[in-house]
Design a protein around this motif. Sequence first.
Motif, PDB file in Angstrom:
ATOM      1  N   VAL A   1       0.839  -1.209   0.000  1.00 13.19           N
ATOM      2  CA  VAL A   1       0.000   0.000   0.000  1.00 13.19           C
ATOM      3  C   VAL A   1       0.869   1.252   0.000  1.00 13.19           C
ATOM      4  O   VAL A   1       0.580   2.224  -0.704  1.00 13.19           O
ATOM      5  CB  VAL A   1      -0.979  -0.026   1.192  1.00 13.19           C
ATOM      6  CG1 VAL A   1      -1.719   1.297   1.311  1.00 13.19           C
ATOM      7  CG2 VAL A   1      -1.969  -1.178   1.046  1.00 13.19           C
ATOM      8  N   GLU A   2       1.984   1.214   0.751  1.00 15.04           N
ATOM      9  CA  GLU A   2       2.889   2.364   0.766  1.00 15.04           C
ATOM     10  C   GLU A   2       3.520   2.586  -0.604  1.00 15.04           C
ATOM     11  O   GLU A   2       3.690   3.725  -1.037  1.00 15.04           O
ATOM     12  CB  GLU A   2       3.983   2.172   1.825  1.00 15.04           C
ATOM     13  CG  GLU A   2       3.471   2.332   3.237  1.00 15.04           C
ATOM     14  CD  GLU A   2       4.496   1.935   4.299  1.00 15.04           C
ATOM     15  OE1 GLU A   2       5.581   1.404   3.948  1.00 15.04           O
ATOM     16  OE2 GLU A   2       4.202   2.147   5.483  1.00 15.04           O
TER      17      GLU A   2
ATOM     18  N   ARG B   1      -0.077   2.971  -3.197  1.00 16.97           N
ATOM     19  CA  ARG B   1      -1.266   3.743  -2.810  1.00 16.97           C
ATOM     20  C   ARG B   1      -2.548   3.030  -3.249  1.00 16.97           C
ATOM     21  O   ARG B   1      -3.575   3.657  -3.461  1.00 16.97           O
ATOM     22  CB  ARG B   1      -1.241   5.166  -3.385  1.00 16.97           C
ATOM     23  CG  ARG B   1      -0.034   5.966  -2.965  1.00 16.97           C
ATOM     24  CD  ARG B   1      -0.153   6.412  -1.512  1.00 16.97           C
ATOM     25  NE  ARG B   1       1.035   7.127  -1.082  1.00 16.97           N
ATOM     26  CZ  ARG B   1       1.793   6.758  -0.052  1.00 16.97           C
ATOM     27  NH1 ARG B   1       1.501   5.685   0.632  1.00 16.97           N
ATOM     28  NH2 ARG B   1       2.837   7.468   0.292  1.00 16.97           N
ATOM     29  N   ARG B   2      -2.462   1.718  -3.381  1.00 21.24           N
ATOM     30  CA  ARG B   2      -3.628   0.901  -3.745  1.00 21.24           C
ATOM     31  C   ARG B   2      -3.749  -0.240  -2.746  1.00 21.24           C
ATOM     32  O   ARG B   2      -2.740  -0.702  -2.213  1.00 21.24           O
ATOM     33  CB  ARG B   2      -3.491   0.323  -5.152  1.00 21.24           C
ATOM     34  CG  ARG B   2      -3.445   1.370  -6.252  1.00 21.24           C
ATOM     35  CD  ARG B   2      -3.480   0.692  -7.594  1.00 21.24           C
ATOM     36  NE  ARG B   2      -3.292   1.631  -8.683  1.00 21.24           N
ATOM     37  CZ  ARG B   2      -3.263   1.273  -9.959  1.00 21.24           C
ATOM     38  NH1 ARG B   2      -3.411   0.009 -10.293  1.00 21.24           N
ATOM     39  NH2 ARG B   2      -3.085   2.165 -10.902  1.00 21.24           N
TER      40      ARG B   2
END
Length: 91
Positions: free
Chosen positions: A50-51, A54-55
């Motif tokens: 995620v980092e 951004r998904r």
Amino acid sequence: MNAPAQPEITIYSTAVCPYCVAAKNFLQSQGRTWTEVRIDKDPAERTRMVERTRRTSVPQIFVGETHVGGYDDMIALHRAGRLAPLLDGGE
């Protein structure tokens, strides 16, 4: 003259993800190998994914440090003729 080294392919995935299976089947059909990172087994890897992207959805596919996106993104690149050069180490 040496060809550029093929960048490593990384796929963030889970066990029950049809798009993950489709992405791996497609890459296999292209004669490619990859490293699979199972985020359902390792919460720290989910956080890292995620980092980096951004998904929160899987698969998330990287070619080297280039974030390709998910399965649909990869197929769109392929259809545009831009995936093979990326996989071969070019731009």
